[in-house]
Design an enzyme around this catalytic site. Structure first.
Site, PDB file in Angstrom:
ATOM      1  N   HIS A   3       6.690 -14.321 -11.858  1.00 15.98           N
ATOM      2  CA  HIS A   3       5.461 -14.881 -12.417  1.00 15.98           C
ATOM      3  C   HIS A   3       5.444 -14.888 -13.945  1.00 15.98           C
ATOM      4  O   HIS A   3       4.662 -15.639 -14.543  1.00 15.98           O
ATOM      5  CB  HIS A   3       4.256 -14.075 -11.930  1.00 15.98           C
ATOM      6  CG  HIS A   3       3.787 -14.441 -10.567  1.00 15.98           C
ATOM      7  ND1 HIS A   3       3.577 -15.735 -10.168  1.00 15.98           N
ATOM      8  CD2 HIS A   3       3.435 -13.661  -9.497  1.00 15.98           C
ATOM      9  CE1 HIS A   3       3.139 -15.744  -8.919  1.00 15.98           C
ATOM     10  NE2 HIS A   3       3.043 -14.501  -8.493  1.00 15.98           N
ATOM     11  N   HIS A   7       8.996 -10.405  -7.253  1.00 11.34           N
ATOM     12  CA  HIS A   7       7.976 -11.454  -7.109  1.00 11.34           C
ATOM     13  C   HIS A   7       7.103 -11.504  -8.364  1.00 11.34           C
ATOM     14  O   HIS A   7       6.893 -12.573  -8.943  1.00 11.34           O
ATOM     15  CB  HIS A   7       7.140 -11.142  -5.862  1.00 11.34           C
ATOM     16  CG  HIS A   7       5.973 -12.058  -5.640  1.00 11.34           C
ATOM     17  ND1 HIS A   7       5.882 -12.884  -4.550  1.00 11.34           N
ATOM     18  CD2 HIS A   7       4.826 -12.258  -6.352  1.00 11.34           C
ATOM     19  CE1 HIS A   7       4.749 -13.563  -4.606  1.00 11.34           C
ATOM     20  NE2 HIS A   7       4.079 -13.190  -5.694  1.00 11.34           N
ATOM     21  N   GLU A   8       6.599 -10.345  -8.778  1.00 12.55           N
ATOM     22  CA  GLU A   8       5.723 -10.318  -9.957  1.00 12.55           C
ATOM     23  C   GLU A   8       6.487 -10.681 -11.224  1.00 12.55           C
ATOM     24  O   GLU A   8       5.946 -11.333 -12.131  1.00 12.55           O
ATOM     25  CB  GLU A   8       5.075  -8.942 -10.107  1.00 12.55           C
ATOM     26  CG  GLU A   8       4.276  -8.475  -8.902  1.00 12.55           C
ATOM     27  CD  GLU A   8       3.271  -9.499  -8.410  1.00 12.55           C
ATOM     28  OE1 GLU A   8       2.650 -10.188  -9.250  1.00 12.55           O
ATOM     29  OE2 GLU A   8       3.092  -9.624  -7.187  1.00 12.55           O
ATOM     30  N   GLU A  60      -7.795 -11.748 -10.656  1.00  9.61           N
ATOM     31  CA  GLU A  60      -7.509 -13.009  -9.981  1.00  9.61           C
ATOM     32  C   GLU A  60      -8.405 -13.207  -8.762  1.00  9.61           C
ATOM     33  O   GLU A  60      -8.531 -12.294  -7.948  1.00  9.61           O
ATOM     34  CB  GLU A  60      -6.030 -13.053  -9.551  1.00  9.61           C
ATOM     35  CG  GLU A  60      -5.583 -14.433  -9.110  1.00  9.61           C
ATOM     36  CD  GLU A  60      -4.082 -14.501  -8.852  1.00  9.61           C
ATOM     37  OE1 GLU A  60      -3.470 -15.508  -9.204  1.00  9.61           O
ATOM     38  OE2 GLU A  60      -3.525 -13.534  -8.306  1.00  9.61           O
ATOM     39  N   GLU A 102       2.773 -19.126  -6.797  1.00 11.69           N
ATOM     40  CA  GLU A 102       2.964 -18.191  -5.688  1.00 11.69           C
ATOM     41  C   GLU A 102       4.127 -18.563  -4.778  1.00 11.69           C
ATOM     42  O   GLU A 102       4.875 -17.705  -4.321  1.00 11.69           O
ATOM     43  CB  GLU A 102       1.675 -18.047  -4.881  1.00 11.69           C
ATOM     44  CG  GLU A 102       0.520 -17.427  -5.654  1.00 11.69           C
ATOM     45  CD  GLU A 102       0.825 -16.026  -6.182  1.00 11.69           C
ATOM     46  OE1 GLU A 102       1.849 -15.424  -5.789  1.00 11.69           O
ATOM     47  OE2 GLU A 102       0.043 -15.534  -7.009  1.00 11.69           O
ATOM     48  N   ALA A 134       0.065  -6.570  -5.551  1.00 15.69           N
ATOM     49  CA  ALA A 134       0.411  -6.448  -6.967  1.00 15.69           C
ATOM     50  C   ALA A 134      -0.167  -7.644  -7.704  1.00 15.69           C
ATOM     51  O   ALA A 134      -0.598  -8.627  -7.101  1.00 15.69           O
ATOM     52  CB  ALA A 134       1.925  -6.379  -7.154  1.00 15.69           C
ATOM     53  N   MET A 135      -0.146  -7.565  -9.051  1.00 15.10           N
ATOM     54  CA  MET A 135      -0.676  -8.644  -9.882  1.00 15.10           C
ATOM     55  C   MET A 135       0.160  -8.771 -11.141  1.00 15.10           C
ATOM     56  O   MET A 135       0.486  -7.780 -11.797  1.00 15.10           O
ATOM     57  CB  MET A 135      -2.133  -8.353 -10.245  1.00 15.10           C
ATOM     58  CG  MET A 135      -2.789  -9.446 -11.060  1.00 15.10           C
ATOM     59  SD  MET A 135      -2.883 -11.000 -10.135  1.00 15.10           S
ATOM     60  CE  MET A 135      -2.965 -12.178 -11.478  1.00 15.10           C
ATOM     61  N   GLU A 136       0.441 -10.020 -11.512  1.00 12.85           N
ATOM     62  CA  GLU A 136       1.456 -10.332 -12.512  1.00 12.85           C
ATOM     63  C   GLU A 136       0.958 -10.325 -13.941  1.00 12.85           C
ATOM     64  O   GLU A 136       1.475 -11.083 -14.786  1.00 12.85           O
ATOM     65  CB  GLU A 136       2.049 -11.716 -12.216  1.00 12.85           C
ATOM     66  CG  GLU A 136       1.088 -12.892 -12.367  1.00 12.85           C
ATOM     67  CD  GLU A 136       0.371 -13.324 -11.106  1.00 12.85           C
ATOM     68  OE1 GLU A 136      -0.102 -14.467 -11.045  1.00 12.85           O
ATOM     69  OE2 GLU A 136       0.282 -12.500 -10.175  1.00 12.85           O
ATOM     70  N   ASN A 137       0.005  -9.502 -14.312  1.00  7.59           N
ATOM     71  CA  ASN A 137      -0.471  -9.471 -15.689  1.00  7.59           C
ATOM     72  C   ASN A 137       0.712  -9.299 -16.646  1.00  7.59           C
ATOM     73  O   ASN A 137       1.441  -8.307 -16.552  1.00  7.59           O
ATOM     74  CB  ASN A 137      -1.429  -8.298 -15.890  1.00  7.59           C
ATOM     75  CG  ASN A 137      -2.427  -8.164 -14.764  1.00  7.59           C
ATOM     76  OD1 ASN A 137      -3.120  -9.105 -14.428  1.00  7.59           O
ATOM     77  ND2 ASN A 137      -2.476  -6.976 -14.173  1.00  7.59           N
TER      78      ASN A 137
END
Length: 856
Positions: free
Chosen positions: A310, A306-307, A131, A329, A273-276
């Site tokens: 998403h 949070h993730e 991202e 977001e 973190a990242m929502e993959n």
């Protein structure tokens, strides 16, 4: 960086022309275990349609080289069509197949496919982070969120490894070293993901009976480096994960759509973190190597939730372009706190939200770069900088206000309709507003205009008049806005009246909700109330605003802040007092005095840790001639509270860390040394490895820890985490040669990984080293344009933000920043924004210093 940019206009035109049917991506990362190998093979097949046969377009790819490009069987000469960032395509057919065979580069900056060699055991770990637009560093693609497609990945890797992607591996996958994965649902490029290496993995399963009687089973995985396995508290992680999945299935009426749910905690991660979908990635610092406070566990749970939000807001339904980044977001930031409070053991999540997240939003909303929640994002560099306090925390605060405005059930019903209507598609603001109008019956246009399409933060203050008997005759809420952003918004607020109760605590005895609009709103319900000692506007934190106080309430806080019984009300008062200090309306030394008087009685550990951070910043807002005195007072107070804190408590640990951060006198430093070598102790305080590094960094910054001592500590903790701490400590030493070496390592070389760049900058930039850092002010302004042009955006941002001469706090530094901005009007807007923001923070500090000096 400039050649890697993509504009909104280019993306719109490409989306007008194309529809993507699918990707097949084959990666060969066997070379990862050989340090001398800098690249891996990436073969991508893209099937796509074109609405105007014969038209031209381009595919994104950032790679050292391309071996072949074949379009519809036609071989294209790579040198003729590939410029290092794009592959030009012309003569498109109605239906197309493109095959690109490339050599892509392993990353050491956390962008694309990051390669990490663990110094503890030599093992190599890979993971991806994309991202907003770094999938093109790993495979050729149309890198924009609205060209969704199914992705089928295969990865060839060393056979002992664990290899994961968004979807489940096919049966017998991994045989012969090649893992093949099932096709994904239609998703955007930036949320595709790969993780590969000898990861330690723990498995579980989530099971739920759906309304139709079928059983939904979601395989769960949690993974980390082998070196962190002994610290990996997967039971807690899986508990929060299952609680979140329960909540979302209860309230979203749309089953989790992405099959499995793995969560990977990875090294040298640039973000939280990242929502993959199916493979969420987290910063591995969320695995705690030592004792941490309850606030750290709450924060990690919030990030997990949070993730997870998403998966619906962002992955299932995705914004069309980065202008509407808030559509994912802001919702994730709000829902993270909402679910935390509603579904987990962390019931004080709204206190943390009011105290920490909103502080981020208030700062961002007063910078010259502030923008509406729905932003104007011209290109990818704009998008990268838009992951900010407005998009996250202000947007979440606005949604909290929206829930108060339309009602919780109308809000959730709107979400349910939104998912069903736009599943696997892309949306804009109007799509969300339309469903909320349906479910709430309210006209959302004016609310949206006021809250989502204007910038700036309002302040709300009480104005009270008493009758002859001392009762409230009239209480009004006065709203103000900055001249630069004059919008006066509608607010749904609660106003609380507080006075001393039977036990001596300040307790609320009257409350009223009101719709505040315009410059003044009378709260008629409170007329006739007994006189309060404290009037708290925005009690319960329903809206987004800066709270101000009448003089009587401010006097009460100066004397009795610690007596406020309700922890949320107390946190709101602390937040308001900090905003007064930042705005130059309260002397910094007065804020420090309040912390010294009342922080020791603060029950909420997250609030306490915020107070510690803000007290240190308050020293920068203080008149320079008072700083040494203020620092001594903070150290004395911290040591006093440390010694009196409950043994083994989180409060004790927080005070220990704060004491280490502000210690400077010979006796303070001697105590730190004794704690480190075990010749002194404090009952209940466990000096674990993480706390050892905290003590050692403070000693290093004061010149009391030579290189040999730091090296010995690394030998004791020869791990990836230990290496980061060692680098930070080495750069923290007060020596001209040390600062010069650190500067060269970060600014003149690209050898350090992102994590070590971050550690070096953190050690270099010490508030007590103002004289040592003075020569680097001019060097900074001379270097940043070159740095921005030569380095990746992630490293460029770290350097431009982290090395700004913020501790050269005098008008000459502000003037130098203005001079650079005036002389570089054609510099990339994202670079100018970073310099402008740092300049504004420094100018704010100078204003606060003048306020503090006047009080002295």
């Amino acid at each position: 960086m400039p050649g890697e940019n993509l504009t909104r206009d280019e993306a719109r035109e490409r989306a007008r022309l194309l529809a993507v049917d699918g990707y097949d991506v084959a990666l060969d990362v066997r070379s990862a275990v050989r340090p001398e190998e800098k690249t891996f093979r990436s073969v991508t097949t893209i099937r796509f349609r074109c609405s105007e046969p014969g038209a031209a377009t381009f595919v994104d790819l950032v790679a050292p080289s391309v071996s072949s490009v074949v379009l519809n069987g036609r071989v294209l000469e790579p040198a003729a069509v590939f410029d290092g960032t794009r592959i030009a395509l012309d003569g498109l057919a109605a239906s197309n197949e493109l095959v690109v065979d490339a050599r892509c580069a392993y990353s050491h900056t956390g962008e694309g496919l990051h390669r990490f060699a663990d110094p503890e055991d030599g093992e190599v770990y890979l993971y991806t982070q994309y991202e907003p637009a770094d999938a093109r560093r790993v495979f050729a693609n149309f890198e924009q969120p609205d060209l969704k497609a199914p992705f089928t990945f295969s990865v060839t890797a060393p056979e002992p490894w664990t290899v994961l992607s968004n979807e489940r591996a096919e049966p017998d996958s991994g045989t012969g070293g090649t893992w093949r994965f099932a096709p994904t649902k239609p998703i955007s490029t930036y949320i595709t993901a790969i993780a590969a290496g000898p990861y330690h993995m723990v498995n579980d399963v989530y099971s739920r009976t759906l309304p139709d009687g079928s059983v939904l089973e979601i395989p769960l995985g949690a993974l980390c480096r082998k070196g962190l396995a002994k610290h990996f508290d997967t039971d807690e992680i899986f508990t929060v994960t299952k609680q979140g999945l329960d909540f979302f299935h209860d309230h979203f009426d749309y089953p989790y759509p992405f099959g499995k749910y793995d969560q990977a905690f990875v090294p040298e991660y640039n973000i939280g973190a990242m929502e993959n979908p199916g493979l969420v990635t987290f910063r591995e610092e969320a695995i705690f190597r030592g004792k941490v406070t309850q606030a750290s566990y709450e924060s990690r749970a919030n990030v997990i939730l949070h993730e997870m939000t998403h998966m619906w807001f962002g992955d299932l339904v995705t914004m069309r372009w980065w202008d509407d980044l808030w559509l994912k977001e802001s919702f994730a930031d709000f829902m993270g706190a909402f679910v935390l409070v509603e579904a987990t053991r962390y019931r004080d999540g709204w206190i943390t939200f009011a105290n920490r997240r909103k502080a981020w939003a208030y700062r961002a909303d007063q910078l010259p770069s502030t923008h509406p929640v729905t932003a104007d994002i011209r290109d990818l560099q704009d998008a990268k900088l838009n992951f900010d306090g407005i998009t996250y925390a202000k947007g979440a605060s606005v949604l909290k206000q929206l829930v108060a405005y339309v009602g919780q059930e109308a809000f959730l019903e709107g979400a349910r309709r939104y998912f069903k209507r736009h599943a696997y598609g892309n949306t804009v603001l109007a799509d969300l507003l339309s469903v909320l109008e349906e479910t709430s019956g309210r006209d959302m246009a004016e609310w949206s205009r006021a809250w989502l399409q204007t910038a700036g933060v309002n302040s709300l203050a009480p104005e009270v008049r008493y009758d002859a008997e001392g009762r409230i005759a009239e209480l009004s809420v006065v709203q103000e806005a900055a001249a630069s952003h004059p919008e006066l918004r509608p607010h749904r607020v609660a106003v609380g009246l507080y006075r001393r109760g039977a036990g001596g605590a300040l307790e609320r005895y009257a409350r009223a909700e009101a719709d505040v609009a315009g410059a003044r709103t009378t709260v008629a319900q409170l007329a006739g109330a007994e006189p309060p000692e404290l009037i708290l506007v925005n009690d319960e934190d329903l809206t987004y605003c800066k709270i101000r106080f009448d003089e009587a309430s401010l006097a009460t806080l100066r004397d009795r802040l610690g007596d406020i019984a309700d922890p949320l009300a107390r946190a709101l008062c602390w937040s308001a007092l900090w905003n007064l200090t930042r705005d130059g309306l309260m002397p910094a030394r007065e804020y420090v005095g309040l912390v010294l008087r009342f922080a020791g009685a603060e029950t909420d550990i997250g609030v306490l840790q915020s107070l510690h951070q803000q007290a240190r910043t308050a020293l920068d807002y203080a008149a320079p001639q008072w700083r040494q005195e203020g620092g001594r007072a903070l150290a004395e107070g911290a040591l006093r509270e440390l010694r009196s804190a409950e043994p083994g408590s989180g409060h004790q640990l927080a005070w220990a860390r704060f004491f280490a951060a502000v210690a400077s006198s010979p006796s303070d430093l001697e105590l730190l040394r004794e704690l480190l070598d075990g010749t002194a102790g404090i009952d209940g305080l466990d000096i674990d490895q993480e706390l050892r590094w905290t003590l050692l960094e403070s000693l290093a910054a004061e010149g009391a820890a030579p290189e040999a001592v730091i090296s010995a500590e690394l030998a004791r903790d020869d791990t990836a985490s230990g290496k980061r701490h060692q680098v930070r400590c080495l750069a923290a030493r007060p020596s001209p040669s040390v600062k010069a070496q650190a500067w060269v390592a970060v600014v003149e070389s690209n050898a350090l990984s992102n994590a070590l760049v971050e550690a070096t900058i953190s050690g270099f930039d010490q508030p007590g080293h103002r004289d040592l850092l003075a020569p680097y002010s001019a060097k900074y302004f001379a270097a940043i344009e070159r740095v921005w042009a030569e380095r990746s955006i992630e490293i460029g941002m770290a350097i431009v933000q982290g090395l700004f001469p913020r501790y050269q706090d005098r008008q000459e530094t502000v003037d130098a920043a203005d001079g650079w901005l005036n002389a570089h009007t054609e510099a990339p807007p994202a670079l100018r924004r970073l310099v402008s923001e740092a300049r504004d923070d420094l100018a704010r500090a100078l204003r606060a210093q003048r306020c503090d000096a006047a009080a002295g």
